[in-house]
Design a protein around this motif. Sequence first.
Motif, PDB file in Angstrom:
ATOM      1  N   HIS A  36       0.829  -1.205   0.000  1.00 32.84           N
ATOM      2  CA  HIS A  36       0.000   0.000   0.000  1.00 32.84           C
ATOM      3  C   HIS A  36       0.867   1.259   0.000  1.00 32.84           C
ATOM      4  CE1 HIS A  36      -3.328   2.681   0.869  1.00 32.84           C
ATOM      5  NE2 HIS A  36      -2.584   3.202   1.838  1.00 32.84           N
ATOM      6  N   VAL A  37       1.901   1.262   0.824  1.00 35.90           N
ATOM      7  CA  VAL A  37       2.762   2.450   0.929  1.00 35.90           C
ATOM      8  C   VAL A  37       3.488   2.716  -0.377  1.00 35.90           C
ATOM      9  CG1 VAL A  37       4.808   3.394   2.072  1.00 35.90           C
ATOM     10  CG2 VAL A  37       3.032   2.278   3.421  1.00 35.90           C
ATOM     11  N   PHE A  38       4.053   1.664  -0.988  1.00 40.65           N
ATOM     12  CA  PHE A  38       4.804   1.848  -2.220  1.00 40.65           C
ATOM     13  C   PHE A  38       3.936   1.732  -3.464  1.00 40.65           C
ATOM     14  CE2 PHE A  38       8.225   0.446   0.699  1.00 40.65           C
ATOM     15  CZ  PHE A  38       9.015   1.579   0.599  1.00 40.65           C
ATOM     16  N   GLY A  39       2.641   1.493  -3.292  1.00 42.74           N
ATOM     17  CA  GLY A  39       1.723   1.386  -4.424  1.00 42.74           C
ATOM     18  C   GLY A  39       0.826   2.607  -4.531  1.00 42.74           C
ATOM     19  N   PRO A  40      -0.416   2.510  -4.021  1.00 45.12           N
ATOM     20  CA  PRO A  40      -1.375   3.612  -4.139  1.00 45.12           C
ATOM     21  C   PRO A  40      -0.944   4.894  -3.429  1.00 45.12           C
ATOM     22  CG  PRO A  40      -2.478   1.590  -3.474  1.00 45.12           C
ATOM     23  CD  PRO A  40      -1.025   1.318  -3.447  1.00 45.12           C
ATOM     24  N   ALA A  41      -0.145   4.793  -2.376  1.00 44.76           N
ATOM     25  CA  ALA A  41       0.285   5.994  -1.666  1.00 44.76           C
ATOM     26  C   ALA A  41       1.280   6.815  -2.491  1.00 44.76           C
ATOM     27  CB  ALA A  41       0.897   5.630  -0.314  1.00 44.76           C
ATOM     28  N   GLY A  42       1.926   6.190  -3.470  1.00 51.28           N
ATOM     29  CA  GLY A  42       2.791   6.925  -4.388  1.00 51.28           C
ATOM     30  C   GLY A  42       4.233   7.096  -3.952  1.00 51.28           C
ATOM     31  N   VAL A  43       4.675   6.358  -2.946  1.00 47.07           N
ATOM     32  CA  VAL A  43       6.062   6.445  -2.501  1.00 47.07           C
ATOM     33  C   VAL A  43       6.923   5.607  -3.437  1.00 47.07           C
ATOM     34  CG1 VAL A  43       7.649   5.993  -0.599  1.00 47.07           C
ATOM     35  CG2 VAL A  43       5.341   6.804  -0.126  1.00 47.07           C
ATOM     36  N   LEU A  44       8.049   6.155  -3.853  1.00 46.30           N
ATOM     37  CA  LEU A  44       8.933   5.497  -4.797  1.00 46.30           C
ATOM     38  C   LEU A  44       9.837   4.497  -4.078  1.00 46.30           C
ATOM     39  CD1 LEU A  44       9.924   5.526  -7.762  1.00 46.30           C
ATOM     40  CD2 LEU A  44      11.597   7.209  -7.045  1.00 46.30           C
ATOM     41  N   ARG A  45       9.905   3.284  -4.572  1.00 42.30           N
ATOM     42  CA  ARG A  45      10.781   2.256  -4.009  1.00 42.30           C
ATOM     43  C   ARG A  45      12.102   2.305  -4.770  1.00 42.30           C
ATOM     44  NH1 ARG A  45       9.506  -3.160  -1.470  1.00 42.30           N
ATOM     45  NH2 ARG A  45       7.381  -2.426  -1.623  1.00 42.30           N
ATOM     46  N   LEU A  46      13.191   2.629  -4.070  1.00 44.17           N
ATOM     47  CA  LEU A  46      14.484   2.821  -4.725  1.00 44.17           C
ATOM     48  C   LEU A  46      15.043   1.545  -5.333  1.00 44.17           C
ATOM     49  CD1 LEU A  46      16.304   5.260  -2.307  1.00 44.17           C
ATOM     50  CD2 LEU A  46      15.227   5.757  -4.490  1.00 44.17           C
ATOM     51  N   ARG A  47      14.736   0.396  -4.767  1.00 41.22           N
ATOM     52  CA  ARG A  47      15.278  -0.853  -5.309  1.00 41.22           C
ATOM     53  C   ARG A  47      14.735  -1.149  -6.702  1.00 41.22           C
ATOM     54  NH1 ARG A  47      14.342  -5.395  -1.094  1.00 41.22           N
ATOM     55  NH2 ARG A  47      12.647  -4.075  -0.447  1.00 41.22           N
ATOM     56  N   ARG A  48      13.624  -0.522  -7.088  1.00 40.00           N
ATOM     57  CA  ARG A  48      13.041  -0.766  -8.405  1.00 40.00           C
ATOM     58  C   ARG A  48      13.467   0.279  -9.425  1.00 40.00           C
ATOM     59  NH1 ARG A  48       7.875  -3.487  -6.974  1.00 40.00           N
ATOM     60  NH2 ARG A  48       8.711  -5.286  -5.859  1.00 40.00           N
ATOM     61  N   VAL A  49      14.145   1.330  -8.975  1.00 39.72           N
ATOM     62  CA  VAL A  49      14.580   2.407  -9.862  1.00 39.72           C
ATOM     63  C   VAL A  49      15.999   2.119 -10.320  1.00 39.72           C
ATOM     64  CG1 VAL A  49      15.094   4.857 -10.003  1.00 39.72           C
ATOM     65  CG2 VAL A  49      13.127   4.082  -8.716  1.00 39.72           C
ATOM     66  N   HIS A  50      16.232   2.294 -11.596  1.00 42.38           N
ATOM     67  CA  HIS A  50      17.578   2.110 -12.122  1.00 42.38           C
ATOM     68  C   HIS A  50      17.928   3.356 -12.923  1.00 42.38           C
ATOM     69  CE1 HIS A  50      21.143   0.068 -13.364  1.00 42.38           C
ATOM     70  NE2 HIS A  50      20.885   0.395 -14.599  1.00 42.38           N
ATOM     71  N   LEU A  51      18.930   4.085 -12.483  1.00 38.38           N
ATOM     72  CA  LEU A  51      19.239   5.377 -13.082  1.00 38.38           C
ATOM     73  C   LEU A  51      20.461   5.358 -13.996  1.00 38.38           C
ATOM     74  CD1 LEU A  51      18.650   7.645  -9.971  1.00 38.38           C
ATOM     75  CD2 LEU A  51      17.106   7.197 -11.870  1.00 38.38           C
ATOM     76  N   GLY A  52      21.178   4.300 -14.048  1.00 42.11           N
ATOM     77  CA  GLY A  52      22.391   4.264 -14.859  1.00 42.11           C
ATOM     78  C   GLY A  52      22.522   2.946 -15.595  1.00 42.11           C
ATOM     79  N   PRO A  53      23.657   2.745 -16.246  1.00 42.04           N
ATOM     80  CA  PRO A  53      23.870   1.485 -16.948  1.00 42.04           C
ATOM     81  C   PRO A  53      24.004   0.338 -15.944  1.00 42.04           C
ATOM     82  CG  PRO A  53      25.851   2.794 -16.974  1.00 42.04           C
ATOM     83  CD  PRO A  53      24.783   3.663 -16.376  1.00 42.04           C
ATOM     84  N   LEU A  54      23.635  -0.849 -16.390  1.00 41.43           N
ATOM     85  CA  LEU A  54      23.762  -2.009 -15.524  1.00 41.43           C
ATOM     86  C   LEU A  54      25.237  -2.307 -15.237  1.00 41.43           C
ATOM     87  CD1 LEU A  54      21.144  -4.382 -17.159  1.00 41.43           C
ATOM     88  CD2 LEU A  54      20.969  -3.222 -14.975  1.00 41.43           C
ATOM     89  N   PRO A  55      25.568  -2.703 -14.020  1.00 41.93           N
ATOM     90  CA  PRO A  55      26.958  -3.048 -13.723  1.00 41.93           C
ATOM     91  C   PRO A  55      27.351  -4.304 -14.482  1.00 41.93           C
ATOM     92  CG  PRO A  55      25.540  -3.512 -11.856  1.00 41.93           C
ATOM     93  CD  PRO A  55      24.699  -2.817 -12.868  1.00 41.93           C
ATOM     94  N   ARG A  56      28.577  -4.313 -14.994  1.00 36.54           N
ATOM     95  CA  ARG A  56      29.073  -5.445 -15.769  1.00 36.54           C
ATOM     96  C   ARG A  56      29.727  -6.462 -14.851  1.00 36.54           C
ATOM     97  NH1 ARG A  56      32.450  -3.287 -20.718  1.00 36.54           N
ATOM     98  NH2 ARG A  56      33.927  -4.454 -19.468  1.00 36.54           N
ATOM     99  N   ALA A  57      29.504  -7.707 -15.134  1.00 36.98           N
ATOM    100  CA  ALA A  57      30.162  -8.775 -14.362  1.00 36.98           C
ATOM    101  C   ALA A  57      31.589  -8.938 -14.849  1.00 36.98           C
ATOM    102  CB  ALA A  57      29.404 -10.085 -14.537  1.00 36.98           C
ATOM    103  N   MET A  58      32.524  -9.031 -13.929  1.00 35.67           N
ATOM    104  CA  MET A  58      33.928  -9.162 -14.304  1.00 35.67           C
ATOM    105  C   MET A  58      34.479 -10.473 -13.880  1.00 35.67           C
ATOM    106  SD  MET A  58      35.638  -5.554 -13.772  1.00 35.67           S
ATOM    107  CE  MET A  58      35.073  -4.171 -14.698  1.00 35.67           C
TER     108      MET A  58
END
Length: 58
Positions: A36-58
């Motif tokens: 409810h908090v991260f759904g209808p209440a409109g709070v953004l869940r940071l674990r679902r946000v991706h702001l940059g390129p994916l990290p590469r496996a080395m």
Amino acid sequence: MAYRAVDNHVYDRVRHFLRRRCKVQGRGTRRFPADHVFGPAGVLRLRRVHLGPLPRAM
């Protein structure tokens, strides 16, 4: 790992705010679950946000 800590802190604070605002007894976990908090209440869940390129496996 840090995003999870921030998400947990935000969830606790929003739930506490909603509990006081709606005058709910107890911790408010049943009335305001995370979905409810991260759904209808409109709070953004940071674990679902991706702001940059994916990290590469080395």
